[in-house]
Design a protein around this motif. Structure first.
Motif, PDB file in Angstrom:
ATOM      1  N   ILE A 230       0.832  -1.389  -0.174  1.00 59.43           N
ATOM      2  CA  ILE A 230       0.085   0.220   0.112  1.00 59.43           C
ATOM      3  C   ILE A 230       0.909   1.213   0.007  1.00 59.43           C
ATOM      4  CG2 ILE A 230      -1.796  -1.253   1.273  1.00 59.43           C
ATOM      5  CD1 ILE A 230      -1.257   0.225   3.857  1.00 59.43           C
ATOM      6  N   ALA A 231       2.157   1.085   0.158  1.00 63.30           N
ATOM      7  CA  ALA A 231       3.039   2.316   0.375  1.00 63.30           C
ATOM      8  C   ALA A 231       4.323   2.051  -0.512  1.00 63.30           C
ATOM      9  CB  ALA A 231       3.254   2.776   1.712  1.00 63.30           C
ATOM     10  N   PRO A 232       4.810   3.241  -1.016  1.00 58.49           N
ATOM     11  CA  PRO A 232       6.162   2.914  -1.753  1.00 58.49           C
ATOM     12  C   PRO A 232       7.358   2.448  -1.189  1.00 58.49           C
ATOM     13  CG  PRO A 232       5.364   5.107  -2.199  1.00 58.49           C
ATOM     14  CD  PRO A 232       4.395   4.643  -1.107  1.00 58.49           C
ATOM     15  N   THR A 233       7.843   1.698  -1.410  1.00 55.76           N
ATOM     16  CA  THR A 233       8.935   0.886  -0.804  1.00 55.76           C
ATOM     17  C   THR A 233      10.129   1.952  -0.085  1.00 55.76           C
ATOM     18  OG1 THR A 233      10.193   0.501  -2.956  1.00 55.76           O
ATOM     19  CG2 THR A 233       9.086  -1.362  -2.323  1.00 55.76           C
ATOM     20  N   GLY A 234      10.342   2.792  -1.001  1.00 57.56           N
ATOM     21  CA  GLY A 234      11.291   3.735  -0.365  1.00 57.56           C
ATOM     22  C   GLY A 234      11.047   4.661   0.641  1.00 57.56           C
ATOM     23  N   LYS A 235       9.609   4.933   0.914  1.00 59.19           N
ATOM     24  CA  LYS A 235       9.240   5.703   1.686  1.00 59.19           C
ATOM     25  C   LYS A 235       8.739   4.861   3.335  1.00 59.19           C
ATOM     26  CE  LYS A 235       9.076   9.884   0.238  1.00 59.19           C
ATOM     27  NZ  LYS A 235       9.563  10.931   0.884  1.00 59.19           N
ATOM     28  N   VAL A 236       8.262   3.677   3.131  1.00 60.19           N
ATOM     29  CA  VAL A 236       8.177   3.258   4.427  1.00 60.19           C
ATOM     30  C   VAL A 236       9.052   2.354   4.853  1.00 60.19           C
ATOM     31  CG1 VAL A 236       5.666   3.286   4.016  1.00 60.19           C
ATOM     32  CG2 VAL A 236       6.822   1.358   3.160  1.00 60.19           C
ATOM     33  N   GLY A 237      10.170   1.882   4.111  1.00 59.55           N
ATOM     34  CA  GLY A 237      11.248   1.149   4.556  1.00 59.55           C
ATOM     35  C   GLY A 237      11.891   1.452   5.603  1.00 59.55           C
ATOM     36  N   VAL A 238      11.887   2.919   5.839  1.00 55.02           N
ATOM     37  CA  VAL A 238      12.711   3.238   6.882  1.00 55.02           C
ATOM     38  C   VAL A 238      12.408   2.999   8.421  1.00 55.02           C
ATOM     39  CG1 VAL A 238      11.464   5.511   7.229  1.00 55.02           C
ATOM     40  CG2 VAL A 238      13.739   5.480   7.588  1.00 55.02           C
ATOM     41  N   TYR A 239      10.893   2.771   8.504  1.00 55.39           N
ATOM     42  CA  TYR A 239      10.448   2.392   9.803  1.00 55.39           C
ATOM     43  C   TYR A 239      10.865   1.019  10.174  1.00 55.39           C
ATOM     44  CZ  TYR A 239       7.583   6.393   8.907  1.00 55.39           C
ATOM     45  OH  TYR A 239       6.845   7.572   8.526  1.00 55.39           O
ATOM     46  N   ALA A 240      11.599   0.467   9.446  1.00 53.90           N
ATOM     47  CA  ALA A 240      11.913  -0.833   9.770  1.00 53.90           C
ATOM     48  C   ALA A 240      13.073  -0.800  10.993  1.00 53.90           C
ATOM     49  CB  ALA A 240      12.529  -1.853   8.593  1.00 53.90           C
ATOM     50  N   TYR A 241      13.577   0.489  10.905  1.00 55.56           N
ATOM     51  CA  TYR A 241      14.592   0.539  12.242  1.00 55.56           C
ATOM     52  C   TYR A 241      14.189   0.387  13.568  1.00 55.56           C
ATOM     53  CZ  TYR A 241      16.747   2.616   7.855  1.00 55.56           C
ATOM     54  OH  TYR A 241      17.072   2.899   6.664  1.00 55.56           O
ATOM     55  N   SER A 242      12.802   0.580  13.799  1.00 53.93           N
ATOM     56  CA  SER A 242      12.505   0.174  15.105  1.00 53.93           C
ATOM     57  C   SER A 242      12.934  -1.230  15.829  1.00 53.93           C
ATOM     58  CB  SER A 242      10.895   0.070  15.170  1.00 53.93           C
ATOM     59  OG  SER A 242      10.422  -0.870  14.209  1.00 53.93           O
ATOM     60  N   ALA A 243      13.188  -2.116  14.622  1.00 58.51           N
ATOM     61  CA  ALA A 243      13.668  -3.371  15.203  1.00 58.51           C
ATOM     62  C   ALA A 243      14.886  -3.274  16.096  1.00 58.51           C
ATOM     63  CB  ALA A 243      13.639  -4.271  14.198  1.00 58.51           C
ATOM     64  N   VAL A 244      15.651  -2.177  15.900  1.00 55.74           N
ATOM     65  CA  VAL A 244      16.906  -2.322  16.549  1.00 55.74           C
ATOM     66  C   VAL A 244      16.585  -2.139  18.096  1.00 55.74           C
ATOM     67  CG1 VAL A 244      17.450   0.363  16.481  1.00 55.74           C
ATOM     68  CG2 VAL A 244      19.294  -1.114  16.684  1.00 55.74           C
ATOM     69  N   LEU A 245      15.731  -1.548  18.441  1.00 53.57           N
ATOM     70  CA  LEU A 245      15.443  -1.349  19.955  1.00 53.57           C
ATOM     71  C   LEU A 245      14.871  -2.653  20.433  1.00 53.57           C
ATOM     72  CD1 LEU A 245      13.270   1.921  19.783  1.00 53.57           C
ATOM     73  CD2 LEU A 245      15.733   1.698  20.379  1.00 53.57           C
ATOM     74  N   TYR A 246      14.123  -3.441  19.990  1.00 55.26           N
ATOM     75  CA  TYR A 246      13.951  -4.494  20.223  1.00 55.26           C
ATOM     76  C   TYR A 246      15.227  -5.510  20.538  1.00 55.26           C
ATOM     77  CZ  TYR A 246       9.346  -2.854  18.533  1.00 55.26           C
ATOM     78  OH  TYR A 246       8.462  -1.885  18.252  1.00 55.26           O
ATOM     79  N   GLY A 247      16.078  -5.435  19.427  1.00 49.90           N
ATOM     80  CA  GLY A 247      17.267  -6.269  19.541  1.00 49.90           C
ATOM     81  C   GLY A 247      17.862  -5.942  20.573  1.00 49.90           C
ATOM     82  N   ALA A 248      18.205  -4.636  20.987  1.00 52.98           N
ATOM     83  CA  ALA A 248      19.153  -4.061  22.045  1.00 52.98           C
ATOM     84  C   ALA A 248      18.368  -4.920  23.335  1.00 52.98           C
ATOM     85  CB  ALA A 248      19.106  -2.666  22.026  1.00 52.98           C
ATOM     86  N   VAL A 249      17.164  -4.729  23.493  1.00 50.70           N
ATOM     87  CA  VAL A 249      16.648  -5.032  24.695  1.00 50.70           C
ATOM     88  C   VAL A 249      16.621  -6.566  25.004  1.00 50.70           C
ATOM     89  CG1 VAL A 249      14.567  -5.355  25.981  1.00 50.70           C
ATOM     90  CG2 VAL A 249      15.172  -3.225  24.955  1.00 50.70           C
TER      91      VAL A 249
END
Length: 285
Positions: A230-249
């Motif tokens: 539903i959204a362009p790959t180059g626009k929403v892909g940046v939100y994937a960085y939230s996973a780093v917080l889960y990884g750190a914890v």
């Protein structure tokens, strides 16, 4: 592209990445007992089991497709990315593995431009540059041992980006469920020989983890597939960085992993890249 669709795509992506972060922790845990080839096969086979009720309910509607060649490409590229990423999870600290894998969105605007004709604005391109600077901090080029392992993860990130753009290519005619089903089917078939050749005995208490792995991975993938439809790959892909917080914890809580200062610097740059990508200057009339 309406802002509503961008927000909706971002929400699906955030939820999907949260589940895939949990999947990453489970893979790291299973890697102590099972081979990478087994885990890749079990992840896809278990996912098919989870999808079975949906297949029975929708039947021919779910299985119908006119772009089987794109499904085949996505399956082959996706399972290759999975081998790289799963192997890296077994050999790297969890946070670093997540961050290198999350370099995938940096490749997506370029792939989207060359393949789909999706033009990225200058702020998006600047965000990509800042994000790659963050990845350089994570890779630490002066650490040769880490870099060799990280390069495998980086290859997986590129392949994952290609797989995600393929999803965008199919979005006009294929549902999220159809895309995920065919990926699971192709990936399970392709990964079966490797699992058989590198088979390790599976303890009885691992089967529950394997089934849960399939559930978490499948639901997470459905959410990601929906986001990229539903959204362009180059626009929403940046939100994937939230996973780093889960990884750190998870890395700290379960494996006593404390990220280095270079990791935090890299994460800061990556988050900054995400915020920069959100900036949309008003057009002048």
């Amino acid at each position: 592209m309406h802002q509503h669709q961008l927000r909706q795509g971002a929400l699906f992506l955030l939820m999907g990445e949260a589940l895939l972060a949990v999947m990453g922790g489970m893979i790291k845990y299973l890697s102590d007992t099972l081979s990478t080839e087994q885990i890749v096969f079990f992840r896809n086979a278990a996912g098919l089991v989870i999808l079975a009720p949906l297949v029975l309910q929708q039947g021919r509607k779910l299985l119908h497709t006119q772009v089987w060649h794109w499904h085949l490409m996505r399956g082959l590229v996706g399972v290759s990315a999975m081998y790289c990423y799963f192997w890296a999870l077994g050999h790297m600290p969890l946070t670093e593995a997540f961050l290198v894998k999350l370099s995938s969105p940096f490749f997506m605007p370029l792939i989207g431009l060359l393949w789909l004709g999706e033009r990225a604005g200058r702020y998006s391109l600047l965000a990509v540059a800042v994000g790659f600077a963050g990845v350089a901090c994570i890779l630490r080029p002066d650490d040769s041992t880490f870099t060799l392992i990280a390069l495998v993860a980086l290859l997986g990130a590129f392949l994952a980006a290609l797989a995600k753009v393929t999803i965008r290519r199919m979005s006009a005619t294929e549902s999220s469920q159809t895309i995920v089903f065919y990926f699971g089917l192709i990936a399970a078939i392709v990964s079966a020989p490797g699992a058989a050749l590198n088979w390790q005995p599976v303890p009885n208490d691992m089967w529950g983890w394997i089934l849960l792995l399939g559930l978490v991975a499948t639901v997470g993938q459905l959410l990601l597939t929906r986001a990229y439809r539903i959204a362009p790959t180059g626009k929403v892909g940046v939100y994937a960085y939230s996973a780093v917080l889960y990884g750190a914890v998870m890395g700290w809580y379960f494996w006593d992993e404390l990220p280095l200062w270079t990791t935090w610097l890299g994460a800061t740059l990556i988050v900054s890249a995400g915020l920069l990508n959100l900036y949309q200057p008003k057009s002048k009339h």
